[in-house]
Design an enzyme around this catalytic site. Sequence first.
Site, PDB file in Angstrom:
ATOM      1  N   ASP A   1      -5.805 -27.903  46.623  1.00 39.73           N
ATOM      2  CA  ASP A   1      -6.571 -28.770  45.725  1.00 39.73           C
ATOM      3  C   ASP A   1      -6.222 -30.236  45.991  1.00 39.73           C
ATOM      4  O   ASP A   1      -5.128 -30.549  46.453  1.00 39.73           O
ATOM      5  CB  ASP A   1      -6.253 -28.384  44.272  1.00 39.73           C
ATOM      6  CG  ASP A   1      -7.254 -28.969  43.296  1.00 39.73           C
ATOM      7  OD1 ASP A   1      -8.319 -29.439  43.739  1.00 39.73           O
ATOM      8  OD2 ASP A   1      -6.961 -28.968  42.081  1.00 39.73           O
TER       9      ASP A   1
ATOM     10  N   ASN B   1     -17.798 -22.882  43.629  1.00 42.29           N
ATOM     11  CA  ASN B   1     -17.964 -24.067  44.481  1.00 42.29           C
ATOM     12  C   ASN B   1     -19.399 -24.300  44.957  1.00 42.29           C
ATOM     13  O   ASN B   1     -19.728 -25.388  45.449  1.00 42.29           O
ATOM     14  CB  ASN B   1     -17.024 -24.016  45.702  1.00 42.29           C
ATOM     15  CG  ASN B   1     -15.578 -24.318  45.360  1.00 42.29           C
ATOM     16  OD1 ASN B   1     -14.651 -23.893  46.030  1.00 42.29           O
ATOM     17  ND2 ASN B   1     -15.355 -25.067  44.284  1.00 42.29           N
TER      18      ASN B   1
HETATM   19  C1  FPP Z   1     -10.219 -28.537  46.650  1.00 36.69           C
HETATM   20  O1  FPP Z   1     -10.277 -29.929  46.659  1.00 36.69           O
HETATM   21  C2  FPP Z   1     -10.481 -27.996  47.979  1.00 36.69           C
HETATM   22  C3  FPP Z   1     -11.557 -27.221  48.332  1.00 36.69           C
HETATM   23  C4  FPP Z   1     -12.588 -26.833  47.351  1.00 36.69           C
HETATM   24  C5  FPP Z   1     -11.775 -26.740  49.707  1.00 36.69           C
HETATM   25  C6  FPP Z   1     -10.591 -26.479  50.562  1.00 36.69           C
HETATM   26  C7  FPP Z   1     -11.070 -26.368  51.950  1.00 36.69           C
HETATM   27  C8  FPP Z   1     -10.483 -26.856  53.063  1.00 36.69           C
HETATM   28  C9  FPP Z   1      -9.167 -27.504  53.088  1.00 36.69           C
HETATM   29  C10 FPP Z   1     -11.178 -26.755  54.383  1.00 36.69           C
HETATM   30  C11 FPP Z   1     -11.562 -25.408  54.913  1.00 36.69           C
HETATM   31  C12 FPP Z   1     -10.500 -24.357  54.821  1.00 36.69           C
HETATM   32  C13 FPP Z   1     -10.044 -23.542  55.807  1.00 36.69           C
HETATM   33  C14 FPP Z   1      -9.155 -22.402  55.413  1.00 36.69           C
HETATM   34  C15 FPP Z   1     -10.322 -23.709  57.237  1.00 36.69           C
HETATM   35  P1  FPP Z   1     -11.282 -30.688  45.674  1.00 36.69           P
HETATM   36  O2  FPP Z   1     -12.479 -31.084  46.464  1.00 36.69           O
HETATM   37  O3  FPP Z   1     -11.563 -29.847  44.479  1.00 36.69           O
HETATM   38  O4  FPP Z   1     -10.405 -31.933  45.305  1.00 36.69           O
HETATM   39  P2  FPP Z   1     -10.428 -32.775  43.940  1.00 36.69           P
HETATM   40  O5  FPP Z   1      -9.978 -31.836  42.850  1.00 36.69           O
HETATM   41  O6  FPP Z   1      -9.447 -33.871  44.204  1.00 36.69           O
HETATM   42  O7  FPP Z   1     -11.841 -33.263  43.754  1.00 36.69           O
END
Ligand code: FPP
Length: 261
Positions: free
Chosen positions: A37, A85
């Site tokens: 996150d 998501n």
């Molecule tokens: C949460 O950050 C993260 C995600 C929803 C996606 C995680 C995905 C990756 C790191 C890339 C692809 C993964 C792999 C395994 C290759 P957020 O966007 O919710 O952050 P925020 O809470 O700060 O808005």
Amino acid sequence: MSLENLLTWAPAGSREASLVRQVNFDRLPVHVAVIMDGNGRWAAQRHLPRVEGHRAGIDSVRDIVETSARLGIEVLTLYAFSVENWKRPPTEVAVLMGLLKRYLRLELENLLVNDIRFQVIGRQDELPADVRRELDVGRERTRDNHGMLFNIALNYGGRAEIVEAARRAIEDGLRPSDLTEQRFGEFLYTAGQPDPDLLIRTSGEMRVSNFLLWQIAYAEIWVTETLWPDFRARHLLEAILDYQKRDRRYGGITQPAVVGH
Ligand code: FPP
């Protein structure tokens, strides 16, 4: 990997080397699960579009997958995309899917070299066909590996998983009198895998966000303020060391130390 080899990987005098020396390799968590996150916040802090946070998060994924395999973790599960998501802007969803495909294509050789077996947990039939194809290739090519099992949770929801498992159990003709926790676990995506011992969440949020709801019943939770794109091997080592200090009682009581005979 032996401690000597791990110390060759961690630069002498580095924080990683010092942390590796403190790890008790007889008490490693068998299964580590991570809620990645803070990508959006990482990007916002740099006045960049949110997707740049996801892009930067790939470097953390690579580092944590390799470090976990080197340490001897048996199962690593990363929460890449939840059933919720899809509510994000379509462009962000498209970038996430693209990054995933790219990661698999670029990292496949590395997964093979490190003897890592790759698997997906979640509703795969709802994913775009090109992503599904890439996932199939990854799964197929790493199928005979015997090292760490790397689960990517994609279009995953803990409640959805439990409902689907119940449906499958009914379709399978499981009789109510035969229903036990163990038997039910065989209908989950993680059938045959040990439950997570350690659940890591980055960016400071104190939530489990519908992740592995059944499986984390007794997991130790470790939350760090570090945002996912900044999360590296040293943070994983810190989480493991903290885990090793915990007294896991599974609802029981601590056994008093045996004195004498
Ligand atoms: C949460 O950050 C993260 C995600 C929803 C996606 C995680 C995905 C990756 C790191 C890339 C692809 C993964 C792999 C395994 C290759 P957020 O966007 O919710 O952050 P925020 O809470 O700060 O808005």
